[in-house]
Design a protein around this motif. Structure first.
Motif, PDB file in Angstrom:
ATOM      1  N   PHE A  30       1.019  -1.044  -0.235  1.00 17.40           N
ATOM      2  CA  PHE A  30      -0.307  -0.289   0.061  1.00 17.40           C
ATOM      3  C   PHE A  30       0.928   1.609   0.048  1.00 17.40           C
ATOM      4  N   MET A  31       1.773   1.604   1.032  1.00 14.60           N
ATOM      5  CA  MET A  31       2.571   2.613   0.885  1.00 14.60           C
ATOM      6  C   MET A  31       4.091   2.979  -0.470  1.00 14.60           C
ATOM      7  N   LYS A 120       6.098   5.986   8.211  1.00 16.15           N
ATOM      8  CA  LYS A 120       5.916   6.237   9.725  1.00 16.15           C
ATOM      9  C   LYS A 120       5.273   4.923   9.902  1.00 16.15           C
ATOM     10  N   ASN A 151       2.839  12.370   6.226  1.00 17.00           N
ATOM     11  CA  ASN A 151       2.589  12.620   4.869  1.00 17.00           C
ATOM     12  C   ASN A 151       0.825  13.814   5.092  1.00 17.00           C
ATOM     13  N   TYR A 152       0.736  13.774   6.546  1.00 20.86           N
ATOM     14  CA  TYR A 152      -0.983  14.458   6.092  1.00 20.86           C
ATOM     15  C   TYR A 152      -0.692  15.619   6.614  1.00 20.86           C
ATOM     16  N   TYR A 180      -8.329   9.448  15.638  1.00 26.39           N
ATOM     17  CA  TYR A 180      -8.534   8.511  13.936  1.00 26.39           C
ATOM     18  C   TYR A 180      -8.662   7.141  13.437  1.00 26.39           C
ATOM     19  N   GLN A 182     -10.117   3.571  12.296  1.00 24.99           N
ATOM     20  CA  GLN A 182     -10.839   3.194  11.359  1.00 24.99           C
ATOM     21  C   GLN A 182     -11.206   1.899  11.486  1.00 24.99           C
ATOM     22  N   TRP A 184     -11.326  -1.692  10.109  1.00 22.47           N
ATOM     23  CA  TRP A 184     -11.261  -2.751   9.619  1.00 22.47           C
ATOM     24  C   TRP A 184     -10.856  -4.127  10.446  1.00 22.47           C
ATOM     25  N   ARG A 195       0.504  -6.494  10.721  1.00 18.75           N
ATOM     26  CA  ARG A 195       0.015  -5.499  11.473  1.00 18.75           C
ATOM     27  C   ARG A 195      -0.379  -6.091  12.890  1.00 18.75           C
ATOM     28  N   ASP A 208       0.477   2.906  14.157  1.00 19.71           N
ATOM     29  CA  ASP A 208      -0.066   3.020  12.686  1.00 19.71           C
ATOM     30  C   ASP A 208      -1.075   3.914  12.536  1.00 19.71           C
ATOM     31  N   LEU A 209      -1.553   4.169  13.544  1.00 20.09           N
ATOM     32  CA  LEU A 209      -2.653   5.883  13.576  1.00 20.09           C
ATOM     33  C   LEU A 209      -2.358   6.648  14.540  1.00 20.09           C
ATOM     34  N   HIS A 212       0.719   8.923  13.603  1.00 27.26           N
ATOM     35  CA  HIS A 212      -0.102  10.053  12.659  1.00 27.26           C
ATOM     36  C   HIS A 212      -0.305  10.953  13.870  1.00 27.26           C
ATOM     37  N   ASN A 291     -11.566   5.641   7.152  1.00 25.27           N
ATOM     38  CA  ASN A 291      -9.813   6.717   7.298  1.00 25.27           C
ATOM     39  C   ASN A 291     -10.658   7.768   7.772  1.00 25.27           C
ATOM     40  N   TYR A 353      -6.363  12.144  -0.951  1.00 25.94           N
ATOM     41  CA  TYR A 353      -5.489  11.325  -0.202  1.00 25.94           C
ATOM     42  C   TYR A 353      -3.853  11.457  -0.878  1.00 25.94           C
TER      43      TYR A 353
HETATM   44  C1  SOE Z   1      -3.683   1.845   8.325  1.00 24.42           C
HETATM   45  O1  SOE Z   1      -4.661   1.177   8.057  1.00 24.42           O
HETATM   46  C2  SOE Z   1      -3.068   2.819   6.615  1.00 24.42           C
HETATM   47  O2  SOE Z   1      -2.644   2.110   5.601  1.00 24.42           O
HETATM   48  C3  SOE Z   1      -1.789   3.187   7.512  1.00 24.42           C
HETATM   49  O3  SOE Z   1      -0.843   2.518   8.008  1.00 24.42           O
HETATM   50  C4  SOE Z   1      -1.382   4.752   6.634  1.00 24.42           C
HETATM   51  O4  SOE Z   1      -0.413   4.796   7.198  1.00 24.42           O
HETATM   52  C5  SOE Z   1      -2.158   5.728   6.974  1.00 24.42           C
HETATM   53  O5  SOE Z   1      -2.396   6.651   5.755  1.00 24.42           O
HETATM   54  C6  SOE Z   1      -3.348   5.169   6.312  1.00 24.42           C
HETATM   55  O6  SOE Z   1      -4.391   4.087   7.187  1.00 24.42           O
END
Ligand code: SOE
Length: 406
Positions: A30-31, A120, A151-152, A180, A182, A184, A195, A208-209, A212, A291, A353
């Protein structure tokens, strides 16, 4: 039908004719995909002093990384990160791997004379982050730079918010309130991915969150958190093992389930150096929130609020306005003189994003060309890591207030 452009030619765009800046990326999930998008577009939309070239991407599986190179636009594929950081055509090493490899790769890349961008959180432990920050400090004396991928900070609206706070529009800061959310992991049958294991991720929602929102709160406030009181929880303590070797885990005692060894959620309060108070919530169990990052700052003279789900907007309340006219108003952050907008569309057309990764690449390229330290630095990443460690320490001690070691 002309020959397909070589990545070098394909990267021409606005940075055409500028000296190349070779990028080598480790990781392509993903990143890696998000960073690739940033590297592909940045030289086309911004007038840069160097022309980014997607030289090579690295991953352990030869077939998969070759396919990723073709899909994401990288000229070459490597299966050993040590080979990638040794390439003559790589000037910048972009680390998009799980946290357990950040320190080893970053320290080696800096020692090899490369600039480094690291996703991060900076590392999985304070000790690793300290080693990375020290390597970056030493490398800076050789003209190398290192940046963390929060990145935010590079959403135009959050960049504008930072400017407004720095200009004193909020006056003395009293509160920062940030969540923050989520969802999932709400499904108990979601498998035990990297993770969810401490040895690979370092922590769960917290790193993870939470990383940020700690970074964003400190960036917008312009000051560090100096102490926290925290709760963490792991709601689902066992999950199905991933099939095959991809999980890297063997079924203990023949079971097809494994232990979750990180937090699912973290809830903590914090105190800033100035005495302002903060509240933080990071969770993967906020059913319905996909998110959702929201932050609000309250000062003596006004307030600012940002919602990632409406990321082209910034809410601002000017507390100096007469009460009859006062209220939160929406700033549509799409004007040409708003941060980063000079490169994009006419007012009102909006960004997403993915643009934050292009902006991140832009700022790194300029820093490299200027010989300046890009922000957030590895020292900033270390400070966030110390807050995360204090959260875990406080949570282990029934939320006792825990100062942040400097
Ligand atoms: C987690 O699901 C995640 O992918 C984070 O790891 C990212 O840093 C974030 O931008 C989006 O959510």
């Amino acid at each position: 039908m002309g020959q397909p452009q070589q990545p070098d030619e394909a990267q021409a765009g606005a940075a055409a004719g500028r000296p190349p800046l070779g990028v080598g990326m480790v990781g392509y999930a993903f990143m890696g995909a998000a960073h690739s998008q940033g590297w592909r577009t940045v030289g086309r939309v911004f007038d840069l002093p160097r022309r980014p070239v997607l030289a090579a991407v690295c991953g352990r599986d030869a077939g998969a990384v070759r396919a990723a190179a073709d899909r994401l636009g990288w000229a070459a594929a490597e299966t050993d990160w040590r080979a990638l950081i040794s390439r003559e055509d790589v000037d910048v090493v972009d680390i998009c791997t799980p946290g357990d490899s950040h320190a080893e790769i970053a320290v080696a890349a800096l020692a090899a004379g490369k600039h480094v961008l690291c996703e991060k959180p900076l590392a999985n432990t304070v000790e690793e982050a300290e080693a990375m920050a020290e390597a970056a400090r030493a490398a800076a004396e050789r003209g190398q730079v290192a940046m963390v991928g929060f990145n935010y900070r590079r959403v135009p609206a959050t960049s504008l918010a930072r400017k407004m706070v720095a200009e004193g529009r909020l006056g003395t800061l009293r509160h920062v309130r940030v969540t923050y959310l989520q969802d999932w992991l709400v499904d108990r049958e979601f498998p035990l991915t990297w993770r969810l294991r401490k040895e690979t991720a370092g922590s769960g929602a917290l790193g993870d969150l939470g990383a940020h929102i700690v970074d964003l709160a400190q960036y917008l406030a312009g000051e560090p958190v100096v102490g926290v009181s925290a709760l963490t929880e792991t709601f689902v303590r066992e999950r199905p093992l991933l099939s095959g070797s991809s999980s890297g885990l063997s079924a203990a005692g023949g079971s097809d389930r494994g232990a979750v060894t990180v937090d699912d959620a973290a809830l903590f309060t914090g105190r800033f150096a100035s005495g302002a108070l903060a509240s933080f919530e990071a969770t993967r169990f906020a059913t319905g929130r996909k998110n959702s990052l929201r932050i609000e700052l309250n000062g003596e003279k006004g307030s600012l609020a940002f919602d990632l789900e409406r990321l082209n907007e910034l809410s601002y309340h000017d507390g100096t306005e007469p009460g009859t006219h006062a209220g939160f108003r929406r700033i549509l952050v799409t004007e040409p003189d708003h941060p980063y907008l000079e490169a994009w569309w006419p007012p009102g057309h909006g960004l997403g994003y993915e643009h934050t990764f292009t902006h991140q690449a832009r700022d790194l390229v300029h820093a490299i060309a200027d010989g300046a330290q890009p922000l957030p630095s590895f020292a900033d990443g270390l400070q966030v890591q110390r807050v995360l460690a204090a959260v875990e320490e406080s949570a282990e001690k029934n939320s006792v207030y825990t100062p942040i070691a400097s």
